[in-house]
Design an enzyme around this catalytic site. Structure first.
Site, PDB file in Angstrom:
ATOM      1  N   HIS A 278      15.834  14.077 -45.642  1.00 57.42           N
ATOM      2  CA  HIS A 278      15.164  13.658 -44.369  1.00 57.42           C
ATOM      3  C   HIS A 278      13.969  12.740 -44.186  1.00 57.42           C
ATOM      4  O   HIS A 278      13.287  13.002 -43.404  1.00 57.42           O
ATOM      5  CB  HIS A 278      14.939  15.159 -43.332  1.00 57.42           C
ATOM      6  N   TYR A 287      18.502  21.003 -49.528  1.00 53.58           N
ATOM      7  CA  TYR A 287      19.295  20.192 -49.939  1.00 53.58           C
ATOM      8  C   TYR A 287      19.305  19.649 -51.330  1.00 53.58           C
ATOM      9  O   TYR A 287      20.219  19.264 -51.937  1.00 53.58           O
ATOM     10  CB  TYR A 287      18.600  19.053 -48.879  1.00 53.58           C
ATOM     11  N   ARG A 341      13.608  24.312 -42.994  1.00 49.03           N
ATOM     12  CA  ARG A 341      14.104  25.208 -41.955  1.00 49.03           C
ATOM     13  C   ARG A 341      14.580  26.494 -42.431  1.00 49.03           C
ATOM     14  O   ARG A 341      14.585  27.474 -41.997  1.00 49.03           O
ATOM     15  CB  ARG A 341      14.583  24.538 -40.859  1.00 49.03           C
TER      16      ARG A 341
END
Length: 855
Positions: A278, A287, A341
């Site tokens: 991101h 990720y 998150r």
């Protein structure tokens, strides 16, 4: 870690791939070195590898270790078939209404895959294996879903883009591979129909294909998309599609060079082991593990075909494990600082590491000698130190389960950590630091104008505001970390009182509370606020700070880090009139902070503390959670030596928290002219939905211990200095009265400490010009460690701003002679000492070292 450039990556792509990439319209079979039969053999092998990876092989499936996994596969498939039998009008599976909820559509495709998987597991005694009727029922489901919900791209693409471009294509591609023979016979043309639709959903792509300039086609997302396209190419017999996907995926192996970005992409692995997704989020633990899994799966899928890459790419992935993952795993637990998150999910920590272990198990199969032995030893080490049993039944592949069992059964492989017993790692490219010692690990999360303060998205991590403002996590050996951190830590500890955080005294509202949805909506504004727009990312999902100073140096196994705490971009741009009036942005507190990571202590200095705008501020020294029935004792001593017991507020020389039930303790030294500390111990009960909307509504009760310092607005800028001492008993804390640890300077321009036992001075200089810490003079800004033992002086220097061309320091005292130095380090005499000039241009926070000897 092994480094690899984009040019070097391309050199590993087989010639068959490069020919197709050079001209995608040109079929590989037109080259004189490759026949139609060879191409067909590649496609057959690729599909067979895919099926074997997910469904296992007869040999693996006959092993008792795989029985549980296979039983679960078949039990799940039967339950999905029952749900199909009971589906209502407009449903493919009972209870899942389709047409407006993309998660239900994703689940429908997942359920079809799960049924197909059971029919393709060789060697399993089940009525589902090879059942053509069940397989055709799955194919009928694919046809129905396409006809009614997926084929019309204008009607589709509601909700989260990831579902349409990655999740659904993943399930579809795997299902086709599992049912390749039946699809070709029963529904000819279905693969072509689906692939055309899948290509159409790549709306950020180019001509239905990956576009490396797209912000969506990077890192783990790129690996997912290209892995799917490889399988699709094999189903279609399309060499050019496979080769293009292999080439595109190969770019994720290239080390990100921040001074020479390719396609403007900042996502991926950096020289220091950092991983970003991101574009600005430290993301190894979410990720990053997804990327690791996907590239290892691709290695397995391509094995034995003309598309298989060279061993150097496998060695690059091994470097990710050694230098990117291993420092972030403590006794089988993935640290909080690199999860974005995902910290708010109920299945983080030990579960994260289980995914990584499967990838390591498979990766080791492609390595030889010591490299393979080291990875296998690390698998054993994780299993032996984890405080929860690693469940291989959670692995994707039955083959991986049996490989894991073989590793555990091999007595010739000793359990061994990939980390040395003492290690300090500066992940400066993602503003994080990890410090490891026998018995504990310390993890620090910073932020800057390069790296996000936090990540919120889709109702996950609802109260993240201070997670990148110097929040830290002290992991203690021998403890089940689910009882100390994870979702319950964020659920029961106030978001304003995370360990290490300085926060203004005010209440903030979550995004759903502010706007009535999971994002800020204003498509008519010039910035175009929609759910996945660039502006949403910049201002809502993962905003960066506005400070340029965030970094640190390492000297051997010691580390220092510093950060200037700032407002975030949303607040700054709101004040500048860039954002809409109804957009809510919060002002931060300000401070200048340093962390000195030693052997027995982590020293923390903070100065220039202000809540701003007339607000009070609070600095939290630590927050720890314990079970409601745990034996927690808080004790301490005042500066005059008299004893104190908490909770309460007092001016203390030291404080000790002990959880007798868990057998852990932490000591706190209050250094210098210490302010009174507030010590709290209270029971907190809160639902896990407080931090993530989709969490189960589980009420969590914990004893929450907190120690903090208040900074009233009327008293001006404040400072605080303290040290964390893991596992300290009271005698050890009292012994610090000998002065071995002292604060030399603590102000917004310079922060420095001295440890006589280590012979060390460490400093962060935040201002321009020369500054003095003991016998060391530093031309700032800079991070510096100087250690002298037995006449040997070692020095480490780094640029925490990442934009200086040169840093100079002077070490005074008896004459010194140079013994060794890194490239870029020059040494020359100076008045009263020796001057060290370090060329830090384009070093991106890397530490430079020199070794000198006293004459």
């Amino acid at each position: 870690m092994p480094q690899i450039s984009r040019r070097r990556v391309l050199s590993f792509i087989p010639a068959v791939g490069l020919l197709s990439v050079a001209d995608p319209a040109r079929a590989v079979t037109t080259t004189p070195t490759r026949s139609l039969a060879e191409a067909a053999a590649d496609h057959t092998r690729l599909l067979a590898n895919t099926v074997e990876m997910f469904a296992g092989q007869a040999e693996s499936n006959s092993r008792p270790e795989a029985a549980g996994k296979l039983a679960t596969i078949h039990q799940t498939a039967r339950s999905r078939l029952t749900a199909m039998d009971n589906a209502g009008n407009g449903q493919l599976f009972a209870g899942q209404q389709l047409g407006s909820d993309e998660t239900n559509l994703r689940s429908a495709y997942q359920f079809l895959y799960e049924i197909a998987l059971a029919t393709a597991t060789p060697g399993v005694d089940s009525e589902l294996v090879g059942d053509i009727g069940v397989q055709r029922r799955v194919i009928d489901g694919l046809i129905w879903l396409h006809d009614h919900h997926f084929g019309d791209q204008e009607q589709g693409y509601y909700g989260n883009w990831h579902v349409w471009e990655i999740a659904i294509p993943t399930h579809v591609s795997k299902t086709f591979a599992l049912l390749a023979e039946q699809v070709a016979e029963y529904a000819p043309g279905l693969v072509e129909t689906y692939v055309a639709s899948l290509d159409a959903y790549l709306r950020e792509g180019k001509d239905g294909d990956v576009d490396l300039d797209s912000r969506f086609h990077t890192g783990a997302n790129l690996a997912d998309i290209t892995a799917n396209r490889i399988i699709q190419g094999a189903m279609l017999g399309d060499d050019a599609r496979i080769a293009k996907a292999v080439d595109d995926q190969s770019t994720v192996f290239a080390t990100i060079d921040p001074y020479n970005l390719q396609h403007g992409n900042t996502d991926g692995y950096y020289e220091d082991g950092s991983f970003i997704q991101h574009h600005s989020v430290a993301y190894t633990g979410s990720y990053g593990k997804g990327l690791l899994t996907r590239v290892v799966q691709s290695v397995k899928i391509l094995d034995g075909t003309s598309y298989a890459s060279g061993g150097e790419l496998v060695d690059v992935v091994r470097g990710w494990v050694v230098n990117g993952f291993a420092p972030l795993i403590f006794e089988g637990w993935m640290m909080e600082i690199v999860k974005g998150r995902a910290v708010s999910r109920t299945t983080t920590g030990y579960t994260d590491v289980g995914v990584i272990v499967e990838a390591i198990v498979d990766l080791a199969d492609y390595l030889d000698g010591e490299d393979a032995r080291d990875l296998k030893g690390y698998v054993k080490f994780i299993r032996s130190t984890s405080r929860t049993t690693l469940n291989p039944g959670s692995f994707v592949s039955p083959v991986s389960i049996t490989r894991y069992a073989d590793i555990l059964a091999d007595d010739a492989i000793p359990a061994a950590d990939l980390n040395p017993a003492e290690r300090s790692v500066a992940f400066n490219a993602m503003d994080k630091a990890v410090h490891i010692r026998p018995g504990y690990a310390f993890a620090l999360a910073r932020s800057s104008d390069r790296i996000s303060k936090y990540e919120y998205m889709n109702g996950e991590n609802l109260m993240p505001w201070f997670q990148g403002d110097g929040a830290y996590y002290l992991y203690l050996s021998g403890q089940d970390q689910t009882k100390a951190f994870g979702v319950d830590y964020y659920t029961t500890v106030s978001p304003y009182r995370l360990s290490g955080v300085t926060a203004p005294v005010e209440e903030r509202s979550t995004v759903p509370d502010l706007y009535g949805r999971f994002w800020y909506e204003n498509p008519d504004h010039p910035l175009g606020f929609t759910s996945s727009s660039v502006s949403q990312n910049t201002y809502v999902y993962f905003p960066t700070g506005t400070n340029g100073y965030s970094g640190g140096a390492t000297l051997g196994t010691y580390g220092v880090a510093g950060m200037v705490q700032s407002d975030d971009v949303p607040y700054a741009d709101k004040q500048a009139g860039i954002l809409p009036e109804d957009f809510v942005a919060y002002q931060n507190a300000t401070s200048t902070k340093s962390w000195f990571m030693l052997d027995d202590e982590i020293v923390v200095l903070a100065s220039g503390i202000s809540g701003q705008s007339g607000r009070d501020a609070v600095t939290t020294i630590d927050s720890r959670i314990a079970g409601t029935g745990d034996d927690v004792v808080v004790s301490g001593a005042r500066p005059d030596g008299s004893s104190w017991s908490g909770p309460g507020s007092a001016k203390l020389a030291w404080l000790r928290y002990a959880n007798g039930t868990e057998g852990v303790a932490v000591g706190y030294l209050l250094l210098g002219d210490a302010s009174p500390v507030n010590v709290d111990l209270e029971q907190v009960t809160r639902s896990r939905r407080a931090v993530r909307v989709s969490n189960p509504d589980t009420q969590v009760s914990k004893k929450v211990f907190g120690v903090s310092v208040s900074h009233p607005a009327g008293e001006g800028e404040a400072s605080v200095a303290y040290a964390l001492v893991p596992h300290a008993d009271e005698d050890r804390l009292q012994a610090y009265a000998d002065g071995r640890l002292s604060v030399l300077v603590n102000n917004p321009r310079l922060q420095a400490v001295k440890h006589t036992g280590l012979g060390m001075i460490a400093a962060n200089v935040f201002a321009d010009g020369w500054h003095h810490a003991g016998h060391v003079a530093i031309h700032g800004p800079a991070s510096v460690i100087v250690r002298e033992r037995d006449g040997i002086v070692t020095v480490a220097v780094s640029d925490p701003t990442m934009n200086r061309a040169e840093i100079s320091i002077v070490v005074r005292g008896r004459p010194l002679t140079l013994e060794s130095a890194d490239d870029g380090v020059d040494v020359r005499p100076a008045q009263g000492g020796i001057r060290i000039d370090v060329r830090t241009r384009e070093a991106y926070g890397r530490s430079f070292t020199a070794r000198l000897r006293r004459r």
